[in-house]
Write a protein that holds these residues in place. Structure first.
Motif, PDB file in Angstrom:
ATOM      1  N   SER A  91       0.823  -1.223   0.000  1.00  0.00           N
ATOM      2  CA  SER A  91       0.000   0.000   0.000  1.00  0.00           C
ATOM      3  C   SER A  91       0.855   1.269   0.000  1.00  0.00           C
ATOM      4  O   SER A  91       0.394   2.339  -0.369  1.00  0.00           O
ATOM      5  CB  SER A  91      -0.965   0.001   1.193  1.00  0.00           C
ATOM      6  N   ILE A  92       2.116   1.146   0.438  1.00  0.00           N
ATOM      7  CA  ILE A  92       2.984   2.338   0.385  1.00  0.00           C
ATOM      8  C   ILE A  92       4.104   2.156  -0.644  1.00  0.00           C
ATOM      9  O   ILE A  92       5.075   2.914  -0.659  1.00  0.00           O
ATOM     10  CB  ILE A  92       3.578   2.684   1.772  1.00  0.00           C
ATOM     11  N   GLY A  93       3.968   1.129  -1.443  1.00  0.00           N
ATOM     12  CA  GLY A  93       4.940   0.923  -2.534  1.00  0.00           C
ATOM     13  C   GLY A  93       6.313   0.498  -2.042  1.00  0.00           C
ATOM     14  O   GLY A  93       7.325   0.756  -2.698  1.00  0.00           O
ATOM     15  N   LEU A  94       6.370  -0.128  -0.858  1.00  0.00           N
ATOM     16  CA  LEU A  94       7.660  -0.556  -0.316  1.00  0.00           C
ATOM     17  C   LEU A  94       7.863  -2.045  -0.576  1.00  0.00           C
ATOM     18  O   LEU A  94       6.986  -2.852  -0.284  1.00  0.00           O
ATOM     19  CB  LEU A  94       7.680  -0.282   1.199  1.00  0.00           C
ATOM     20  N   LYS A  95       9.018  -2.372  -1.142  1.00  0.00           N
ATOM     21  CA  LYS A  95       9.352  -3.780  -1.379  1.00  0.00           C
ATOM     22  C   LYS A  95      10.455  -4.170  -0.392  1.00  0.00           C
ATOM     23  O   LYS A  95      11.284  -3.313  -0.021  1.00  0.00           O
ATOM     24  CB  LYS A  95       9.893  -3.975  -2.811  1.00  0.00           C
ATOM     25  N   PRO A  96      10.498  -5.441   0.005  1.00  0.00           N
ATOM     26  CA  PRO A  96      11.574  -5.862   0.916  1.00  0.00           C
ATOM     27  C   PRO A  96      12.958  -5.466   0.386  1.00  0.00           C
ATOM     28  O   PRO A  96      13.851  -5.125   1.161  1.00  0.00           O
ATOM     29  CB  PRO A  96      11.411  -7.379   0.976  1.00  0.00           C
ATOM     30  N   SER A  97      13.123  -5.460  -0.925  1.00  0.00           N
ATOM     31  CA  SER A  97      14.447  -5.127  -1.485  1.00  0.00           C
ATOM     32  C   SER A  97      14.822  -3.656  -1.244  1.00  0.00           C
ATOM     33  O   SER A  97      15.984  -3.275  -1.397  1.00  0.00           O
ATOM     34  CB  SER A  97      14.454  -5.415  -2.990  1.00  0.00           C
ATOM     35  N   HIS A  98      13.844  -2.839  -0.843  1.00  0.00           N
ATOM     36  CA  HIS A  98      14.161  -1.436  -0.548  1.00  0.00           C
ATOM     37  C   HIS A  98      14.863  -1.277   0.801  1.00  0.00           C
ATOM     38  O   HIS A  98      15.336  -0.194   1.130  1.00  0.00           O
ATOM     39  CB  HIS A  98      12.878  -0.573  -0.533  1.00  0.00           C
ATOM     40  N   ILE A  99      14.883  -2.338   1.579  1.00  0.00           N
ATOM     41  CA  ILE A  99      15.556  -2.253   2.895  1.00  0.00           C
ATOM     42  C   ILE A  99      17.043  -2.543   2.669  1.00  0.00           C
ATOM     43  O   ILE A  99      17.470  -3.684   2.569  1.00  0.00           O
ATOM     44  CB  ILE A  99      14.948  -3.257   3.917  1.00  0.00           C
ATOM     45  N   GLN A 100      17.812  -1.470   2.563  1.00  0.00           N
ATOM     46  CA  GLN A 100      19.240  -1.585   2.242  1.00  0.00           C
ATOM     47  C   GLN A 100      20.121  -1.203   3.417  1.00  0.00           C
ATOM     48  O   GLN A 100      21.311  -1.485   3.436  1.00  0.00           O
ATOM     49  CB  GLN A 100      19.581  -0.653   1.055  1.00  0.00           C
ATOM     50  N   SER A 101      19.544  -0.492   4.396  1.00  0.00           N
ATOM     51  CA  SER A 101      20.332  -0.081   5.565  1.00  0.00           C
ATOM     52  C   SER A 101      19.426  -0.163   6.788  1.00  0.00           C
ATOM     53  O   SER A 101      18.203  -0.264   6.648  1.00  0.00           O
ATOM     54  CB  SER A 101      20.802   1.370   5.393  1.00  0.00           C
ATOM     55  N   LEU A 102      20.024  -0.089   7.967  1.00  0.00           N
ATOM     56  CA  LEU A 102      19.200  -0.149   9.184  1.00  0.00           C
ATOM     57  C   LEU A 102      18.249   1.047   9.248  1.00  0.00           C
ATOM     58  O   LEU A 102      17.137   0.942   9.767  1.00  0.00           O
ATOM     59  CB  LEU A 102      20.091  -0.208  10.427  1.00  0.00           C
ATOM     60  N   ASN A 103      18.680   2.178   8.718  1.00  0.00           N
ATOM     61  CA  ASN A 103      17.797   3.363   8.713  1.00  0.00           C
ATOM     62  C   ASN A 103      16.546   3.161   7.877  1.00  0.00           C
ATOM     63  O   ASN A 103      15.511   3.773   8.128  1.00  0.00           O
ATOM     64  CB  ASN A 103      18.543   4.589   8.174  1.00  0.00           C
ATOM     65  N   ASP A 104      16.637   2.275   6.886  1.00  0.00           N
ATOM     66  CA  ASP A 104      15.476   2.019   6.021  1.00  0.00           C
ATOM     67  C   ASP A 104      14.322   1.379   6.794  1.00  0.00           C
ATOM     68  O   ASP A 104      13.191   1.366   6.316  1.00  0.00           O
ATOM     69  CB  ASP A 104      15.859   1.118   4.830  1.00  0.00           C
ATOM     70  N   LEU A 105      14.646   0.863   7.964  1.00  0.00           N
ATOM     71  CA  LEU A 105      13.594   0.287   8.819  1.00  0.00           C
ATOM     72  C   LEU A 105      12.476   1.321   9.032  1.00  0.00           C
ATOM     73  O   LEU A 105      11.295   0.978   9.104  1.00  0.00           O
ATOM     74  CB  LEU A 105      14.222  -0.114  10.165  1.00  0.00           C
ATOM     75  N   GLN A 106      12.880   2.585   9.109  1.00  0.00           N
ATOM     76  CA  GLN A 106      11.905   3.653   9.391  1.00  0.00           C
ATOM     77  C   GLN A 106      10.850   3.806   8.301  1.00  0.00           C
ATOM     78  O   GLN A 106       9.847   4.483   8.497  1.00  0.00           O
ATOM     79  CB  GLN A 106      12.641   4.985   9.577  1.00  0.00           C
TER      80      GLN A 106
END
Ligand code: DLL
Length: 433
Positions: free
Chosen positions: A42-57
């Motif tokens: 729903s927010i256009g986020l894919k697991p592959s977008h998590i590249q750093s710990l900050n991406d958790l946000q």
């Protein structure tokens, strides 16, 4: 004592491990739990977008109501045949929340609890009495497995029956007591009544959790029981006990950071706060197979410490819990929401809309009195009707909350009305938390 070298990894290595595990956990949750799949889509986020710990946000929060709304197993990532254990805890209204553990989850939970036990200096030379309830509550079984892993002799006495607790403590020479702090204080009262002095017991260490206790309570417990009091923290949604724990230096509770990532947010805005700030602690699980939790809002208020601890553990510590950002109360270790009581009351005929919960402490045990207005005060004239209704309410509340409450029926329009929010809870306990 350090149980596992993972607890002393250099910071850089911990973060690397966390990132690898986070990426796995997000992808796993996305692939196996429709709730997370839809949420991220729903927010256009894919697991592959998590590249750093900050991406958790970038990931949206998960809250207790998500578990309730998906009751019982809608957030599970595996079918029940892969679950080897269920536990549960209070939801915000009538239905509890249910969690499930795979065999690997059990292994990891045991590891977390074994670390906690060792951090308190407990070894295979000790005998531990587990006075937490064994049941859906995670306290009893969680500690039990961790203690056994360390080789401690375990007495699974469960909660309640204080005289018997003290008898076993004496006769089996218990050195470690495991309980909620309020129950420990209650035990000290019973000791006094029974004429048992701390010198008659063999206690050395306390592992206390499930609810907070103030430094004053800690001093009292240490003085009356002659033990070293350590606190530990956890919640059902993440595993139960074993999320974080104090070592003997008492410098905050070390978080098992290879299993959980902690963030501190502003409870009002949801914004992640800078290092050292006080706010609501949010956790993301890193290895969960049964029920992964991405950015779970605990509602517990605390702060994180990053300086190294003299014990050698390098994991971030959290301060003792300072309060909650919602109206959940913890009564004898049981989580209680006023909304749960309300849901029960509103389903009973003859009861009006107005009620109040009075929370007090008697001999260090929390008690709740539910004062509720009747529709028609006439019933107060009939003792048998009054008793019937009182018992019905008590019984229904016990079914939902698992604790006994005192019920007082009042004439209509007895409770004070306010123009704004009605005051549902009057907390007269001396300790704020
Ligand atoms: O209380 C798990 C647990 C059992 C932890 C035994 C430690 C020992 P729940 O019943 O889900 O799980 O309740 C979780 O209890 O969000 C906190 O508000 C509160 N809590 C737990 N430990 C502490 C603590 C278990 N040391 C909720 N200090 C949490 C303050 C605590 N609050």
């Amino acid at each position: 004592m350090i149980w596992n070298t993972a607890e002393t990894l250099p910071r850089k290595d911990i973060e690397e491990l966390q990132l690898n595990r986070l990426r796995w956990q997000v992808e796993y949750a996305y692939d196996h739990v429709p709730f997370y799949h839809e949420k991220l889509d729903s927010i256009g986020l894919k697991p592959s977008h998590i590249q750093s710990l900050n991406d958790l946000q970038k990931i949206p929060f998960t809250v207790k109501d998500d578990l309730r709304d998906n009751y019982p197993t809608g957030l599970f990532a595996v079918p029940n045949r892969e679950i080897v254990r269920f536990h549960g805890s209070s939801g915000t209204t009538g239905k509890p929340i249910v969690v499930g553990y795979t065999r690997n989850d059990m292994e990891n939970w045991t590891e977390c609890c074994a670390r906690m036990v060792s951090a308190a200096g407990v070894t295979c030379e000790d005998t531990a009495q587990v006075a937490f309830g064994y049941g859906l509550f995670t306290g009893g079984f969680g500690l039990h497995y961790g203690l056994e892993r360390v080789g401690v002799s375990v007495i699974p006495i469960s909660s309640g029956n204080s005289e018997r607790q003290l008898m076993f403590m004496k006769d089996l020479q218990t050195t470690v007591l495991i309980a909620t702090p309020s129950y420990v204080l209650h035990l000290t009262e019973i000791m006094e009544e029974m004429g048992i002095a701390k010198e008659d017991l063999y206690l050395k260490t306390g592992l206390f959790g499930g609810e907070g206790h103030t430094p004053e309570m800690r001093e009292l417990i240490e003085a009356r029981m002659g033990i070293n009091d350590t606190q530990n923290y956890g919640l059902t949604e993440l595993c139960g006990p074993g999320v974080s724990y104090e070592c003997l230096h008492h410098t905050g509770m070390h978080i098992n950071e290879d299993f959980f990532i902690a963030e501190i947010i502003d409870p009002k805005t949801g914004e992640v706060l800078p290092e050292g700030s006080t706010g609501e602690i949010v956790f993301t699980t890193l290895t969960k197979e049964g029920i992964p939790m991405l950015r779970y809002r605990t509602k517990d208020i605390t702060r994180l410490f990053y300086e190294p601890c003299a014990c050698g553990r390098t994991h971030t510590r959290m301060d003792l819990i300072m309060g909650r950002s919602d109206d959940m109360m913890i009564i004898r270790g049981v989580n209680v929401f006023p909304s749960q009581v309300e849901a029960v009351l509103m389903g009973i005929e003859g009861i009006g809309q107005q009620y109040q919960l009075i929370v007090t402490t008697e001999k260090f045990m929390d008690r709740i009195e539910v004062q509720v207005e009747l529709h028609d005060g006439g019933i107060l004239d009939s003792y048998s009707n009054l008793e019937k209704l009182t018992n019905e309410i008590r019984h229904k509340i016990k079914t939902v909350l698992q604790i006994d409450v005192k019920v007082t029926l009042l004439n209509p329009k007895t409770l004070e009305r306010t123009a704004g929010k009605s005051k549902r809870v009057v907390d007269l306990r001396s300790k704020a938390f």
